[in-house]
Design an enzyme around this catalytic site. Structure first.
Site, PDB file in Angstrom:
ATOM      1  N   GLU A  33       0.728  -1.116   0.012  1.00 42.06           N
ATOM      2  CA  GLU A  33      -0.179   0.014  -0.002  1.00 42.06           C
ATOM      3  C   GLU A  33       0.883   1.028   0.260  1.00 42.06           C
ATOM      4  O   GLU A  33       1.585   1.135   0.892  1.00 42.06           O
ATOM      5  CB  GLU A  33      -0.950  -0.167   0.972  1.00 42.06           C
ATOM      6  N   THR A  35       3.077   1.700  -1.669  1.00 45.86           N
ATOM      7  CA  THR A  35       4.339   1.970  -2.211  1.00 45.86           C
ATOM      8  C   THR A  35       4.289   2.115  -4.085  1.00 45.86           C
ATOM      9  O   THR A  35       5.429   1.769  -4.192  1.00 45.86           O
ATOM     10  CB  THR A  35       4.324   0.062  -2.381  1.00 45.86           C
ATOM     11  N   ASP A  36       3.101   2.025  -5.045  1.00 44.97           N
ATOM     12  CA  ASP A  36       3.725   2.196  -6.291  1.00 44.97           C
ATOM     13  C   ASP A  36       3.907   3.365  -6.565  1.00 44.97           C
ATOM     14  O   ASP A  36       5.131   3.603  -7.750  1.00 44.97           O
ATOM     15  CB  ASP A  36       2.157   1.994  -7.106  1.00 44.97           C
ATOM     16  N   GLY A 122     -16.963   4.314  -3.667  1.00 47.33           N
ATOM     17  CA  GLY A 122     -16.406   5.639  -2.949  1.00 47.33           C
ATOM     18  C   GLY A 122     -16.259   4.388  -1.587  1.00 47.33           C
ATOM     19  O   GLY A 122     -15.538   4.196  -0.855  1.00 47.33           O
ATOM     20  N   GLY A 124     -12.923   2.114  -2.255  1.00 43.00           N
ATOM     21  CA  GLY A 124     -11.785   2.256  -2.364  1.00 43.00           C
ATOM     22  C   GLY A 124     -11.364   1.506  -2.671  1.00 43.00           C
ATOM     23  O   GLY A 124     -10.416  -0.060  -2.523  1.00 43.00           O
ATOM     24  N   ASP A 172      -3.972   1.131  -9.330  1.00 40.87           N
ATOM     25  CA  ASP A 172      -5.698   0.661  -9.716  1.00 40.87           C
ATOM     26  C   ASP A 172      -5.749   0.337 -10.948  1.00 40.87           C
ATOM     27  O   ASP A 172      -6.192  -0.774 -11.073  1.00 40.87           O
ATOM     28  CB  ASP A 172      -6.252   1.246  -8.945  1.00 40.87           C
TER      29      ASP A 172
HETATM   30  C1  GLA Z   1      -5.324   4.428  -4.376  1.00 36.42           C
HETATM   31  C2  GLA Z   1      -4.019   5.013  -5.816  1.00 36.42           C
HETATM   32  C3  GLA Z   1      -2.590   3.562  -6.042  1.00 36.42           C
HETATM   33  C4  GLA Z   1      -2.595   3.182  -4.718  1.00 36.42           C
HETATM   34  C5  GLA Z   1      -3.404   2.967  -3.449  1.00 36.42           C
HETATM   35  C6  GLA Z   1      -2.672   3.149  -1.863  1.00 36.42           C
HETATM   36  O1  GLA Z   1      -5.978   3.775  -4.713  1.00 36.42           O
HETATM   37  O2  GLA Z   1      -5.164   4.919  -6.635  1.00 36.42           O
HETATM   38  O3  GLA Z   1      -1.859   4.859  -6.786  1.00 36.42           O
HETATM   39  O4  GLA Z   1      -1.280   4.076  -4.251  1.00 36.42           O
HETATM   40  O5  GLA Z   1      -4.012   4.460  -3.203  1.00 36.42           O
HETATM   41  O6  GLA Z   1      -1.833   1.632  -2.215  1.00 36.42           O
END
Ligand code: GLA
Length: 378
Positions: A33, A35-36, A122, A124, A172
């Site tokens: 999480e 980390t991208d 919404g 997540g 994502d």
């Molecule tokens: C959101 C962002 C992703 C990533 C996550 C956290 O979903 O769109 O790029 O940074 O938060 O891991």
């Protein structure tokens, strides 16, 4: 909504049949999480929940959008006048994709599009990435634009960064575009190397429960940019391109070299989280799936205490599930609300599920397995 109902809805609004129907999934992130955008590692998988789009091209430069899930009726835009920041509401996501495709030199004109979605908005669970990816895939296929799935995801990310104005990473969109059924996707965000990792929980008597808290705290959007800027400042202070470049064994030295407590907390989360992704990968490869539970839970503690992006509702879900015997639990996604995931043994499902529902009655939950990535439906 069935395919036939989706096509009928398209025909009702647009007065003709669509040229095709495409689908793109939402995602949950198993581990990795925030980390991208630190050039690190992530491991999401696709949900069976998708956003579908019935699409037909137009030759008059109009982009006409409707959604079964959204109020407000028809949104009509002119492709020539699309500009970053200029579109309001949900339509900014498809508008952004079209603008970005054109900006990349693809001759893509107008379209009629009707959307229907089963991805909770919404929660997540990347409903906006699903909307971007389904739009990009449909427009590329209709216009004969050949693009790899990873490039499609990068284009969608760029559309969100530049047009929508959200500084998100690429997890994502990559999950929605590239995941495959029955697998989690291990992605090295620096090299973009992908590996499909078999993730068949049912075969091992395990379940993964997704709990949507249905809360989203108001400061979520601004906080994301601040976290990203903090991580970049920490890397800069260490003289490194990204926090990915702090080896786990060098974490102590890196922390000692950082000027303030906040940068130390952010760095500790990213470095330990990258390590957790590799731990989970190793455990899955070794067939030791139940043992990923404590790694997921450690990830939650790190997000709560170091990254500080959990909230009372997410902590309550995680703590309740763990106290009822879950193997592991963590928040998933950007934070400040949204969803948690709970890994549990099949035999404990009813008890844990009931306890979570009782602890947070406004939450919604479902058991899930990895579904396919974006695809043409017909
Ligand atoms: C959101 C962002 C992703 C990533 C996550 C956290 O979903 O769109 O790029 O940074 O938060 O891991």
């Amino acid at each position: 909504m069935t395919e036939a109902a989706l096509e009928r809805a398209f025909t009702d609004v647009h007065g003709r049949a669509p040229e095709g129907v495409w689908a793109a999934p939402g995602r949950v992130n198993l581990i990795g999480e925030h980390t991208d955008y630190n050039d690190g590692f992530v491991m999401p998988f696709a949900l069976p929940h998708t956003t579908r789009a019935a699409v037909a091209r137009r030759d008059d430069g109009r982009l006409r959008l409707t959604s079964a899930a959204m109020d407000g009726g028809l949104v009509e835009l002119d492709v020539e006048t699309l500009a970053p920041g200029a579109t309001e509401g949900w339509a900014k996501y498809p508008a952004a994709v079209l603008w970005t495709l054109r900006e990349a030199g693809h001759a893509i004109g107008g379209a009629d599009i009707h959307y229907a979605s089963t991805v909770p908005v919404g929660g997540g669970l990347s409903s906006s990435a699903a909307l971007q990816v389904v739009t990009a895939l449909a427009l590329c296929e209709l216009h004969g634009v050949g693009m790899s799935r990873q490039d499609l995801a990068l284009l969608c990310q760029r559309s969100e960064n530049v047009y929508v104005g959200a500084p998100v990473g690429v997890m994502d969109q990559t999950a929605s575009a590239c995941c495959t059924e029955g697998h989690a996707l291990h992605l090295d965000v620096r090299t973009l190397a992908q590996r499909q990792v078999p993730f068949d929980l049912a075969a091992e008597g395990l379940r993964l429960l997704v709990v949507d808290t249905r809360v989203k705290h108001a400061h979520a959007d601004g906080a994301y940019g601040e976290l990203r800027a903090g991580c970049e400042a920490a890397a800069a202070a260490l003289g490194l391109p990204a926090l990915r470049d702090v080896a786990y064994d060098d974490l102590g030295a890196a922390l000692a070299a950082l000027p303030d407590e906040r940068l130390r907390r952010l760095t500790r989360h990213i470095v330990t989280e990258n390590r957790r992704v590799e731990e989970v990968l190793g455990l899955l490869d070794a067939g030791r799936t139940p043992e990923i539970g404590p790694v997921l839970t450690a990830g939650h503690a790190s997000l709560r205490d170091d990254f500080r992006i959990s909230c009372a509702e997410l902590d309550l879900v995680v703590d309740t599930a763990l106290s009822e015997g879950a193997l592991g639990a963590r928040m998933t996604g950007g934070g400040f609300g949204g969803s948690a995931i709970v890994l549990l043994e099949e035999s404990a499902e009813a008890k844990i599920s009931a306890a979570v529902a009782q602890a947070l009655p406004s939450s919604r939950q479902f058991v899930t397995t990895p579904g396919p990535g974006a695809h043409r439906v017909r």
